[in-house]
Every structure is written in C-alpha cells, then in structure tokens.
Design a protein around this motif. Sequence first.
Motif, PDB file in Angstrom:
ATOM      1  N   GLU A   1       0.833  -1.204   0.000  1.00 52.71           N
ATOM      2  CA  GLU A   1       0.000   0.000   0.000  1.00 52.71           C
ATOM      3  C   GLU A   1       0.880   1.271   0.000  1.00 52.71           C
ATOM      4  OE1 GLU A   1      -2.561  -0.353   3.367  1.00 52.71           O
ATOM      5  OE2 GLU A   1      -3.736  -1.949   2.420  1.00 52.71           O
ATOM      6  N   LYS A   2       1.898   1.193   0.871  1.00 53.90           N
ATOM      7  CA  LYS A   2       2.805   2.360   0.938  1.00 53.90           C
ATOM      8  C   LYS A   2       3.494   2.580  -0.405  1.00 53.90           C
ATOM      9  CE  LYS A   2       3.925   3.006   5.754  1.00 53.90           C
ATOM     10  NZ  LYS A   2       4.943   2.881   6.785  1.00 53.90           N
ATOM     11  N   THR A   3       3.916   1.442  -1.010  1.00 61.06           N
ATOM     12  CA  THR A   3       4.596   1.536  -2.304  1.00 61.06           C
ATOM     13  C   THR A   3       3.650   2.147  -3.329  1.00 61.06           C
ATOM     14  OG1 THR A   3       5.799  -0.454  -1.737  1.00 61.06           O
ATOM     15  CG2 THR A   3       5.907   0.230  -4.046  1.00 61.06           C
ATOM     16  N   LEU A   4       2.378   1.700  -3.274  1.00 62.80           N
ATOM     17  CA  LEU A   4       1.397   2.250  -4.202  1.00 62.80           C
ATOM     18  C   LEU A   4       1.212   3.756  -3.972  1.00 62.80           C
ATOM     19  CD1 LEU A   4      -1.449  -0.412  -4.541  1.00 62.80           C
ATOM     20  CD2 LEU A   4       0.122   0.397  -6.298  1.00 62.80           C
ATOM     21  N   LEU A   5       1.315   4.125  -2.681  1.00 66.29           N
ATOM     22  CA  LEU A   5       1.188   5.559  -2.367  1.00 66.29           C
ATOM     23  C   LEU A   5       2.381   6.367  -2.906  1.00 66.29           C
ATOM     24  CD1 LEU A   5      -0.165   5.834   1.288  1.00 66.29           C
ATOM     25  CD2 LEU A   5      -1.103   6.932  -0.743  1.00 66.29           C
ATOM     26  N   ILE A   6       3.573   5.768  -2.737  1.00 61.75           N
ATOM     27  CA  ILE A   6       4.814   6.474  -3.152  1.00 61.75           C
ATOM     28  C   ILE A   6       5.008   6.435  -4.662  1.00 61.75           C
ATOM     29  CG2 ILE A   6       7.351   6.374  -2.972  1.00 61.75           C
ATOM     30  CD1 ILE A   6       6.967   5.417  -0.091  1.00 61.75           C
TER      31      ILE A   6
ATOM     32  N   GLU B   1       8.041  13.943  -1.816  1.00 65.07           N
ATOM     33  CA  GLU B   1       7.243  14.370  -0.651  1.00 65.07           C
ATOM     34  C   GLU B   1       7.599  13.613   0.630  1.00 65.07           C
ATOM     35  OE1 GLU B   1       3.115  14.370  -1.578  1.00 65.07           O
ATOM     36  OE2 GLU B   1       3.305  15.972  -3.056  1.00 65.07           O
ATOM     37  N   THR B   2       8.870  13.431   0.848  1.00 63.54           N
ATOM     38  CA  THR B   2       9.324  12.782   2.079  1.00 63.54           C
ATOM     39  C   THR B   2       9.828  13.885   3.018  1.00 63.54           C
ATOM     40  OG1 THR B   2      10.124  11.090   0.606  1.00 63.54           O
ATOM     41  CG2 THR B   2      10.756  10.863   2.908  1.00 63.54           C
ATOM     42  N   THR B   3       9.380  13.850   4.274  1.00 66.35           N
ATOM     43  CA  THR B   3       9.685  14.947   5.191  1.00 66.35           C
ATOM     44  C   THR B   3      11.187  15.180   5.315  1.00 66.35           C
ATOM     45  OG1 THR B   3       7.847  14.015   6.416  1.00 66.35           O
ATOM     46  CG2 THR B   3       8.943  15.914   7.387  1.00 66.35           C
ATOM     47  N   ALA B   4      11.947  14.114   5.507  1.00 60.97           N
ATOM     48  CA  ALA B   4      13.397  14.255   5.705  1.00 60.97           C
ATOM     49  C   ALA B   4      14.051  14.866   4.476  1.00 60.97           C
ATOM     50  CB  ALA B   4      14.005  12.885   5.998  1.00 60.97           C
ATOM     51  N   VAL B   5      13.616  14.334   3.305  1.00 59.73           N
ATOM     52  CA  VAL B   5      14.193  14.839   2.052  1.00 59.73           C
ATOM     53  C   VAL B   5      13.821  16.302   1.870  1.00 59.73           C
ATOM     54  CG1 VAL B   5      14.127  14.609  -0.471  1.00 59.73           C
ATOM     55  CG2 VAL B   5      14.242  12.571   0.962  1.00 59.73           C
TER      56      VAL B   5
ATOM     57  N   PRO C   1       3.371   6.943  -7.512  1.00 58.80           N
ATOM     58  CA  PRO C   1       3.151   8.083  -8.420  1.00 58.80           C
ATOM     59  C   PRO C   1       4.211   9.167  -8.216  1.00 58.80           C
ATOM     60  CG  PRO C   1       1.129   7.489  -7.287  1.00 58.80           C
ATOM     61  CD  PRO C   1       2.206   6.687  -6.657  1.00 58.80           C
ATOM     62  N   ASN C   2       4.525   9.429  -6.914  1.00 53.19           N
ATOM     63  CA  ASN C   2       5.568  10.440  -6.649  1.00 53.19           C
ATOM     64  C   ASN C   2       6.918  10.011  -7.221  1.00 53.19           C
ATOM     65  OD1 ASN C   2       3.736  11.946  -5.304  1.00 53.19           O
ATOM     66  ND2 ASN C   2       4.357  11.271  -3.250  1.00 53.19           N
ATOM     67  N   PHE C   3       7.196   8.714  -7.071  1.00 53.78           N
ATOM     68  CA  PHE C   3       8.476   8.206  -7.566  1.00 53.78           C
ATOM     69  C   PHE C   3       8.544   8.322  -9.093  1.00 53.78           C
ATOM     70  CE2 PHE C   3      11.382   4.793  -8.888  1.00 53.78           C
ATOM     71  CZ  PHE C   3      12.508   5.210  -8.207  1.00 53.78           C
ATOM     72  N   LEU C   4       7.388   7.995  -9.723  1.00 50.27           N
ATOM     73  CA  LEU C   4       7.347   8.098 -11.192  1.00 50.27           C
ATOM     74  C   LEU C   4       7.519   9.560 -11.620  1.00 50.27           C
ATOM     75  CD1 LEU C   4       4.555   5.551 -12.186  1.00 50.27           C
ATOM     76  CD2 LEU C   4       7.007   5.402 -12.646  1.00 50.27           C
ATOM     77  N   THR C   5       6.855  10.461 -10.845  1.00 47.99           N
ATOM     78  CA  THR C   5       7.030  11.894 -11.143  1.00 47.99           C
ATOM     79  C   THR C   5       8.510  12.278 -10.998  1.00 47.99           C
ATOM     80  OG1 THR C   5       4.894  12.190 -10.078  1.00 47.99           O
ATOM     81  CG2 THR C   5       6.125  14.191 -10.617  1.00 47.99           C
ATOM     82  N   PHE C   6       9.132  11.747  -9.933  1.00 46.75           N
ATOM     83  CA  PHE C   6      10.568  12.013  -9.694  1.00 46.75           C
ATOM     84  C   PHE C   6      11.410  11.574 -10.898  1.00 46.75           C
ATOM     85  CE2 PHE C   6      14.436   9.705  -8.285  1.00 46.75           C
ATOM     86  CZ  PHE C   6      15.236  10.792  -7.942  1.00 46.75           C
ATOM     87  N   ILE C   7      11.131  10.336 -11.365  1.00 49.42           N
ATOM     88  CA  ILE C   7      11.888   9.811 -12.516  1.00 49.42           C
ATOM     89  C   ILE C   7      11.636  10.674 -13.752  1.00 49.42           C
ATOM     90  CG2 ILE C   7      12.097   7.818 -14.125  1.00 49.42           C
ATOM     91  CD1 ILE C   7      13.314   7.149 -11.471  1.00 49.42           C
ATOM     92  N   LEU C   8      10.365  11.052 -13.949  1.00 46.34           N
ATOM     93  CA  LEU C   8       9.996  11.842 -15.124  1.00 46.34           C
ATOM     94  C   LEU C   8      10.713  13.197 -15.109  1.00 46.34           C
ATOM     95  CD1 LEU C   8       7.982  11.532 -17.535  1.00 46.34           C
ATOM     96  CD2 LEU C   8       6.467  13.047 -16.263  1.00 46.34           C
ATOM     97  N   ILE C   9      10.651  13.843 -13.926  1.00 40.25           N
ATOM     98  CA  ILE C   9      11.316  15.167 -13.844  1.00 40.25           C
ATOM     99  C   ILE C   9      12.823  15.020 -14.056  1.00 40.25           C
ATOM    100  CG2 ILE C   9      11.764  17.194 -12.376  1.00 40.25           C
ATOM    101  CD1 ILE C   9       9.099  16.684 -11.017  1.00 40.25           C
ATOM    102  N   LEU C  10      13.380  13.948 -13.522  1.00 44.14           N
ATOM    103  CA  LEU C  10      14.818  13.705 -13.689  1.00 44.14           C
ATOM    104  C   LEU C  10      15.169  13.539 -15.171  1.00 44.14           C
ATOM    105  CD1 LEU C  10      17.009  13.548 -11.533  1.00 44.14           C
ATOM    106  CD2 LEU C  10      16.964  11.071 -11.745  1.00 44.14           C
TER     107      LEU C  10
END
Lengths: 231, 418
Positions: A17-22, A103-107, A24-33
Amino acid sequence: MNIFQRVIIEPFERFFEKTLLILPNFLTFILILMMAIVFGMALKWIFSKFFKIISIDTFFERLGTVELLRKGGIKDPVSALLAKLIGWIVFIIFAILSLGALETTAVEKLLEKFLLYLPNVFVALLILLFGYLLSNFFGRAALIASVNAGIKVSGLIGKAVTLTVFMLSATMALEQMGIGSETVVIAFAIVFGGIVFSFSLAFGLGGKDIAKDYLVKKIKGEEKNDDISHL
Amino acid sequence: MNSIVLRKEIQRKIDQIKEAYILVGIPSYNNARTIGHVVKAVQAGFAKYFPDRKAVLVNSDGGSTDGTVEAVQNTGIEDYQSIVFTYRTEPVLKIATPYQGIPGKGSAFRTIFEIAEALSVKACAVVDSDLRSITPEWIELLLKPIVEENFDYVAPLYHRHKYDGTITNNVIYPLTRSLYGKRVRQPIGGDFGFSGRLANFYLTKDVWETDVAKYGIDIWMTTTAIANDFKVCQSFLGAKIHDPKDPGADLSAMLNQVVGAAFDLLETYTDIWKGVNGSEAVPTFGFQYAVGLDPITVNLDRMIERFRLGVKELSDIWKEIFPKEIMDFLRGVDTARDKFYIPDEIWVEIIYLFALAFNKKALNRIHLLKSLTPLYIGRIASFVIETWNSDAAEVESKIEKLCVIFEDKKPLLIKNWL
C-alpha cells in the motif's frame, strides 16, 4: 494461518500500500529527472550555438581569459564551457525539484536547506573561477614587469602575486559559503600581514644598504648606465 | 573627444589667421631647455626659405610645468640680417596650446593636424622639441618636396650614432621595409613633412585612443602614408642630436607602443603587405655629408644580464609562441660577453613569431609585447658586440643584410597569418 497472516501477509500488504502511495511520486521524480537531462542537454546545445553566433570566444580571447584557461589545463573554448555550465545548472535545478516530488519529510527538510545554501555555492565557485583567472593574469603581469625592471627575484614576485590574489579569492569564496567566515578572514589577514611584515623586516634589516643606495639614487639622480637611445 | 579647434581661444586665433600656406608643429612636454633653439630654427627657416608665404608655428604642449609654453611665446629672432639678407617683416604667427586626449606625442600631433586642417595649409612639418642639431635648412628640406615636387610625405634621413635609434635599426626599419616595400630609412624619426591633404586623411582615422596617441604615432604616420599610396620621399637632414630622453621613460613601454602600433597596422593593411615582394628605394633629397657624433656609453654586462634573466623567467611564456628550435637556441645562448651572439636569422624569426602570436591572440597582447623587452635587449647587446669596431658604413651594411633576411623570411609571416 493467523500467525502467517500477521507476520507475512499484513506487513507485505502495508508495504504494498505504501509503495502504491509512493509510486506516483516516484514516477514523477523519474519523469522530472529525465526532463532534467533532456532540458539540460537541449539548453547546452542551444547556448553553445548562440555563443558561437555572438562570437563570445573572440570576446574572451581579447580579455585574455582563453589563454589563462589554457594555462590552467582547460582546452575547451569558453563558449563550450559556458554552455556546459548552463546545462549542468539546469540539470541540478530540475534534479532538486524532482527530489521534492517524493514528498518525504526528511528529504524536504534537507532539500530546503540545500536550496537555500545553493546560491552561496554558485557564487563561491564563480569567485574562485575569477580569482584563479585574475591570479594568473596579475601574476604574469608582475613577472614580466619585474623581469623588465631587472629584478633578480622576478619568479618569486610573480608567484607571490599569483598566490596572494588566489588566496584572497579563496578567502572570499569560503566567507561566501559561511565556512568559518571570521576565522578565514582573520587567518588571511594574519598570513598576509605576516608576509608583508616579513618582507619589511627582510628589506629593512637585510637590504638597508640597497634601500639607502636606492634613495640616494632617487634623490641625487639615477646613475647613468648607458646612453643608447632606442627610438 | 572634442576637436581642439572648437576651443574658443584657438578658434579666435584661427579666425585671425584665416588660412596659411605652411605650418610647423612642435610637440612638447617640459622642454624649456631646448625648445627655444627649435623655435628659432623654425622661424629662421620660414624667413630664409618661405619669406613670402604665410607661415604658422604651432606648439602642442602636454601640460609642461617648466615654462616650455612661455619659452615658445617669448622666443623670436631679433636680428634676421645675421641669417638672411632679405627677410620677412611680418612676425611669424604662433599658436601655443595644450593638447587634449591621452597624454602622448600622438595626441600632440592630432592637435597639429586639426589646426592644419582648419587653416587649409598646403604643407606641414613636425619637429621634436628636444633637438639640438636642427637648422633652418630642416624646414626647407621637410617642406619643399611637398610644395615644389608634390610629395605627400617626407621622412627624415639622418646621420646617427651606430647605437642611436636601435628600435629603428633592428625592428621597425627592416620590418616596414620588408612589409610595405619602401626603403624609408627612418620611419620613426620624429621629424616629418606632410601635405595638408595627408594631414586631413590622418584625421579621418579613428586611432586616437590607441598606442598611436603615444609613441606609436611615428610608425603609424609613415605606414599610413605608404599603404595608402601617398607619394613618399625622404630628406637628408644631417646629424640628429637631441637631449637624452626622459630617464623615467620606460623602454618596455616605448617598445610596447611602437611594436604594438606596427603589429596593429599589419592587421589593418593585411591585403597590402601580403602582395608586396622585395623593396625599392624612395626619392631622397638633400646633400649627404659625413658628420662627427658624440660617443655613446653602453653597459653590455647589464644588457646581457637582462636577457639571461628573461630566458630564465619568461621561457614558459615564450614556449607558447616559439617552436622548440628557437627555445633551445635561447636557452643555450652563451652569456659570456665575448661569445654572446644572437644571429640575424633567429632575430627575424623572433619578430615574425611575435607578430603571428599578436595576430592569433595567443597571449594577452600587452603581456606578449612586454615580454619582447629582454629579447630586444639581448639582440641590442649582440648588435653592439658585433659592431664594436665597425664604422658607420659597416654598420649600415649590417643593417642592410638584416633587411634582406627580413624580406627573405617574409613568406613565414604570409603563410601563417590568419
């Protein structure tokens, strides 16, 4: 079964579930990169052409920058260097933005600090670059002038000027980055003041006769060495 | 920069004079000791050779503080009959003014050109203010070829001591001759005659913020006249004896300005000098005679030491412009006084390689030109050693040989010029 459910399946489901939550953000990260890479390369290409059209290399040649870069082991034309720099800056900016997409607080905290600090790094790098170029320029000007004045320690003078100008720029760069700002300035003042004081002592004690001769010549008139008229 | 003739007091003078036939300009800076003699010689020259022509003397001063301008204003010839039988009754018209612009001889000349243009003069001459050997005949010799023979530019020809004018003998004369094909022996002599037409042409050029405004003016005037097909000749003026140059004048700056101006002109007139092969004599006026010259003291050890120091410290700079053979030669030169020698061939290559480096902007141009100084001093030391026992004719034949080598090696410059 219950134990298996609780130990294996439930954590896995939570992870999923967490992975599913992350994701889209991860894909956005890859796309922006990826966009960062594409934009960086495109801007590098565009600016490289633009700099050639406006003959920026000739301008820097006239300034003597090309020759200083060559002396520093950099053989690329200035237009290519600037285009590369722009490409990298764009890539780094996009890369940082892409990290925000996670969208990770530490990052995010780290990113905020890094973003705020980044301009200081760029300014410091620019100061260092100009410091390096200027130190070579002034060092060589001092070397040639002292050779033409017949000063036997011309090499030493040239090196001292190069080092002093570069040290000054390095101090300014460190101060810009906030690294021991006061300590660095004080250290520079002590070292530089020390060098001047040492020279004063050396000239004052070791070269008092030379200084006397020099003053006598200046006041009573220069000793004539030859009458050659060059023009 | 505004024209000098826009200044009210100059405009008033010009309105009074209206127009003139000949003009002689004297650039000066703290020459109160010698300028009186020069002014007298010019006035006597006007009286003797141009008695019925309207003549103007212009002193273009660089802000002297020793009374130079007053010396010009107050100097006159009280007893003309001791010089000429029939003489002009009207006084010689004088304009003494500070020049504007970058301090230097070129800026002073610019003011003289502007006044010449405003007065529509037929012929002009400029003479140095530190001359001790100037006579009234110089005025005739510099102006008559223009007035009577329709020449546009009269270069001086002097008898000088073999070690006087070393930049001329070792760099500028051979270089100008091989490039532009005219044997003008004193291209930077300092005393020239030129037509009003040529003065106007000089003013059309935008060079007054460059080295031309300083010591580069002489080579610029000569080269501009030759390269633009103005009629050029030379006049024999006798001996050139002048006050020692300002001891504060830095050799490196002088060399930098003169050689820099010559190299700049190479870029301006590339198409012209590339098409010139060999060289030809130019018409020469005046009766040539031998003159005795004061001996000149030379400190050879100091000169060789300067060269040695240059090789030790500046090799890293030179190796960016010289091939390995030249670098090996320079490093291997025996600096013992009796063995020190820089051959003509190597010297010519050094000058051409410097010109090429200037053209390709291989180094910052000021650094490049200033780094020539130790090599130049070394070359002069070698020249002095070689000609120590030579008389004037032998020295002249040595310079002639050097010129031929400059001409022979010119393809090196043509081939590599961008």
